[in-house]
Design an enzyme around this catalytic site. Structure first.
Site, PDB file in Angstrom:
ATOM      1  N   LYS A 150      53.824  60.363  43.151  1.00  0.00           N
ATOM      2  CA  LYS A 150      54.960  59.297  42.765  1.00  0.00           C
ATOM      3  C   LYS A 150      54.084  58.387  41.813  1.00  0.00           C
ATOM      4  O   LYS A 150      54.394  57.669  41.206  1.00  0.00           O
ATOM      5  CB  LYS A 150      54.914  58.499  43.124  1.00  0.00           C
ATOM      6  CG  LYS A 150      54.335  57.740  44.309  1.00  0.00           C
ATOM      7  CD  LYS A 150      55.039  56.482  45.701  1.00  0.00           C
ATOM      8  CE  LYS A 150      54.707  55.990  46.404  1.00  0.00           C
ATOM      9  NZ  LYS A 150      55.087  55.403  47.553  1.00  0.00           N
ATOM     10  N   ASP A 151      52.128  58.371  41.676  1.00  0.00           N
ATOM     11  CA  ASP A 151      52.132  57.264  41.257  1.00  0.00           C
ATOM     12  C   ASP A 151      51.211  57.673  39.325  1.00  0.00           C
ATOM     13  O   ASP A 151      50.907  58.032  38.722  1.00  0.00           O
ATOM     14  CB  ASP A 151      50.139  57.125  41.312  1.00  0.00           C
ATOM     15  CG  ASP A 151      50.976  55.941  42.578  1.00  0.00           C
ATOM     16  OD1 ASP A 151      51.267  55.051  42.802  1.00  0.00           O
ATOM     17  OD2 ASP A 151      50.031  56.242  43.627  1.00  0.00           O
ATOM     18  N   ARG A 195      62.664  50.035  42.739  1.00  0.00           N
ATOM     19  CA  ARG A 195      63.133  51.252  42.911  1.00  0.00           C
ATOM     20  C   ARG A 195      63.550  50.293  44.630  1.00  0.00           C
ATOM     21  O   ARG A 195      64.504  50.213  44.780  1.00  0.00           O
ATOM     22  CB  ARG A 195      62.621  52.416  43.346  1.00  0.00           C
ATOM     23  CG  ARG A 195      63.436  53.248  44.512  1.00  0.00           C
ATOM     24  CD  ARG A 195      63.341  54.858  44.572  1.00  0.00           C
ATOM     25  NE  ARG A 195      61.403  54.328  44.929  1.00  0.00           N
ATOM     26  CZ  ARG A 195      61.940  54.557  46.915  1.00  0.00           C
ATOM     27  NH1 ARG A 195      62.749  54.396  47.639  1.00  0.00           N
ATOM     28  NH2 ARG A 195      60.239  54.290  47.924  1.00  0.00           N
ATOM     29  N   ARG A 196      62.103  50.440  45.340  1.00  0.00           N
ATOM     30  CA  ARG A 196      62.876  49.023  46.557  1.00  0.00           C
ATOM     31  C   ARG A 196      63.293  48.136  46.843  1.00  0.00           C
ATOM     32  O   ARG A 196      64.197  47.461  47.352  1.00  0.00           O
ATOM     33  CB  ARG A 196      62.106  49.522  47.599  1.00  0.00           C
ATOM     34  CG  ARG A 196      61.552  50.446  47.853  1.00  0.00           C
ATOM     35  CD  ARG A 196      59.787  50.632  48.939  1.00  0.00           C
ATOM     36  NE  ARG A 196      59.356  52.075  49.658  1.00  0.00           N
ATOM     37  CZ  ARG A 196      57.897  52.062  48.917  1.00  0.00           C
ATOM     38  NH1 ARG A 196      57.328  51.990  48.878  1.00  0.00           N
ATOM     39  NH2 ARG A 196      57.597  53.742  49.843  1.00  0.00           N
ATOM     40  N   ARG A 200      52.062  43.157  47.118  1.00  0.00           N
ATOM     41  CA  ARG A 200      50.644  44.296  46.540  1.00  0.00           C
ATOM     42  C   ARG A 200      49.220  44.639  47.453  1.00  0.00           C
ATOM     43  O   ARG A 200      49.465  43.705  48.706  1.00  0.00           O
ATOM     44  CB  ARG A 200      50.060  43.566  45.165  1.00  0.00           C
ATOM     45  CG  ARG A 200      50.943  43.713  44.242  1.00  0.00           C
ATOM     46  CD  ARG A 200      51.090  45.081  43.975  1.00  0.00           C
ATOM     47  NE  ARG A 200      50.747  46.312  43.553  1.00  0.00           N
ATOM     48  CZ  ARG A 200      49.241  45.970  42.487  1.00  0.00           C
ATOM     49  NH1 ARG A 200      49.351  45.543  41.934  1.00  0.00           N
ATOM     50  NH2 ARG A 200      48.754  46.965  42.306  1.00  0.00           N
ATOM     51  N   GLY A 201      48.249  45.541  47.211  1.00  0.00           N
ATOM     52  CA  GLY A 201      47.569  46.239  48.576  1.00  0.00           C
ATOM     53  C   GLY A 201      47.820  47.340  48.966  1.00  0.00           C
ATOM     54  O   GLY A 201      49.061  47.951  48.802  1.00  0.00           O
ATOM     55  N   ARG A 226      49.458  45.200  54.131  1.00  0.00           N
ATOM     56  CA  ARG A 226      50.955  45.093  54.035  1.00  0.00           C
ATOM     57  C   ARG A 226      51.543  44.828  55.496  1.00  0.00           C
ATOM     58  O   ARG A 226      52.466  43.927  55.697  1.00  0.00           O
ATOM     59  CB  ARG A 226      51.463  46.399  53.132  1.00  0.00           C
ATOM     60  CG  ARG A 226      51.344  46.339  51.684  1.00  0.00           C
ATOM     61  CD  ARG A 226      51.862  47.334  51.147  1.00  0.00           C
ATOM     62  NE  ARG A 226      51.339  47.553  49.944  1.00  0.00           N
ATOM     63  CZ  ARG A 226      52.404  48.395  48.683  1.00  0.00           C
ATOM     64  NH1 ARG A 226      53.567  48.541  48.928  1.00  0.00           N
ATOM     65  NH2 ARG A 226      51.433  48.227  47.555  1.00  0.00           N
ATOM     66  N   CYS A 268      57.670  52.259  35.213  1.00  0.00           N
ATOM     67  CA  CYS A 268      57.424  51.688  36.489  1.00  0.00           C
ATOM     68  C   CYS A 268      58.330  50.230  36.063  1.00  0.00           C
ATOM     69  O   CYS A 268      58.675  49.373  36.701  1.00  0.00           O
ATOM     70  CB  CYS A 268      55.998  50.787  37.170  1.00  0.00           C
ATOM     71  SG  CYS A 268      55.404  52.753  37.715  1.00  0.00           S
TER      72      CYS A 268
END
Length: 315
Positions: free
Chosen positions: A94-95, A142-143, A160-161, A166, A253
């Site tokens: 997905k990246d 998306r989320r 982020r992170g 998280r 993105c």
């Protein structure tokens, strides 16, 4: 070219694996190395890791969509691969940007993990269980859009992170909840941290979620041929459909996009979703067909959703 050519004369079984340095990236690289070494009877030492820090790893204070998109997690690894420094690049599928640099190709994918999203929250098993006005952290457009669509009252903040940081934010009460890929939690042995697993019908995954992509140089047959025993045909078909779908929309993105394909025998089914960033509008559809047409039909679904996109989705 001489540097790359010299790599083709290396001893069989000696390949360098390029990866990011996050715990999840390393877990994925080790999984790849173990599968490849096991398939050929090689010692794991013959597959050393080259840990490469990417631009995306250094950016923590703003959304990646504002800094250049998905390629931020791959650019430095791409460069190392094109220079012959590494033979395989291991990425979360997905990246990956929809188009790779000239000279690099996705050789295939490892068997896909669970594609669903996991909710991390105190005392909530689903989005509906979150308190009114709960603070939810996420870096995924998306989320964010799916959350806003389901619960307009939620306060969505940038998070982020790596996975560990998280999880710590939720545990410390800095935020009430976050969403993470269940695949990543499983690969890190942290699946028990999920307070709930979201159904695909309620939270369609990101394109490529749960899949580990293996990138090689297009002119490196030695490295490519070695992969044959470990690549997953069904995952490759599903990702061909999903990435073609994404390529017809906006894979950088900047637009909330979800897509998930499944394969059953010689048929595939793809569901796609395009959302407005604030969750106020969405268009969704699906397509099925023979696996030989997965990419073509995936692209067809992408074009269809783009034509029908409500105002506000593309600004």
């Amino acid at each position: 070219m001489s540097e790359i050519a010299s790599l083709h004369e290396r001893q069989p079984g000696r390949f360098v694996i390029g990866t990011r340095g996050s715990p999840l990236a390393l877990a994925q690289a080790h999984e790849f190395a173990e599968r490849l070494a096991g398939a050929h009877g090689w010692a794991k030492a013959e597959l050393p890791l080259d840990i490469i820090r990417t631009t995306g790893d250094a950016i923590r204070d703003r959304p990646l969509s504002e800094a250049g998109g998905k390629g931020l997690f791959t650019k430095e690894i791409d460069q190392a691969q094109l220079l012959g420094r590494v033979d395989y690049a291991i990425h979360s599928a997905k990246d990956l940007p929809t188009t790779l640099p000239d000279g690099l190709v996705i050789a295939g994918y490892l068997p896909r993990e669970d594609v669903r999203d996991a909710l991390i929250a105190r005392g909530a098993a689903g989005i509906a269980d979150l308190r009114q006005g709960a603070i939810v952290g996420s870096a995924s457009l998306r989320r964010q859009a799916i959350l806003k669509r389901a619960r307009p009252d939620l306060e969505i903040v940038l998070l982020r992170g790596n996975v560990g940081s998280r999880l710590e934010k939720v545990a410390a009460g800095t935020i009430d909840a976050t969403l993470l890929a269940l695949a990543g939690l499983k690969r890190l042995g942290l699946a028990d941290k999920a307070s709930g697993i979201l159904a695909i019908e309620d939270c369609l995954p990101a394109v490529g979620q749960g899949a580990i992509a293996v990138v090689t140089r297009s002119e490196d047959p030695v490295a490519t041929e070695a992969l044959a025993p470990i690549l997953c045909r069904e995952t490759g078909i599903a990702l061909a459909a999903e990435r073609a779908f994404l390529g017809e929309l906006d894979g950088s993105c900047r637009t909330p996009i979800a897509g998930h394909a499944t394969v059953a025998g010689e048929r595939f089914h793809l569901r796609g979703l395009l959302l407005a960033p604030d969750g106020s509008a969405a268009v969704e559809d699906s397509i099925s067909g023979p696996v030989a047409e997965a990419a073509a039909l995936g692209a067809e679904l992408g074009r269809s959703l783009r034509r029908r996109a409500p105002a506000g989705i593309y600004s």
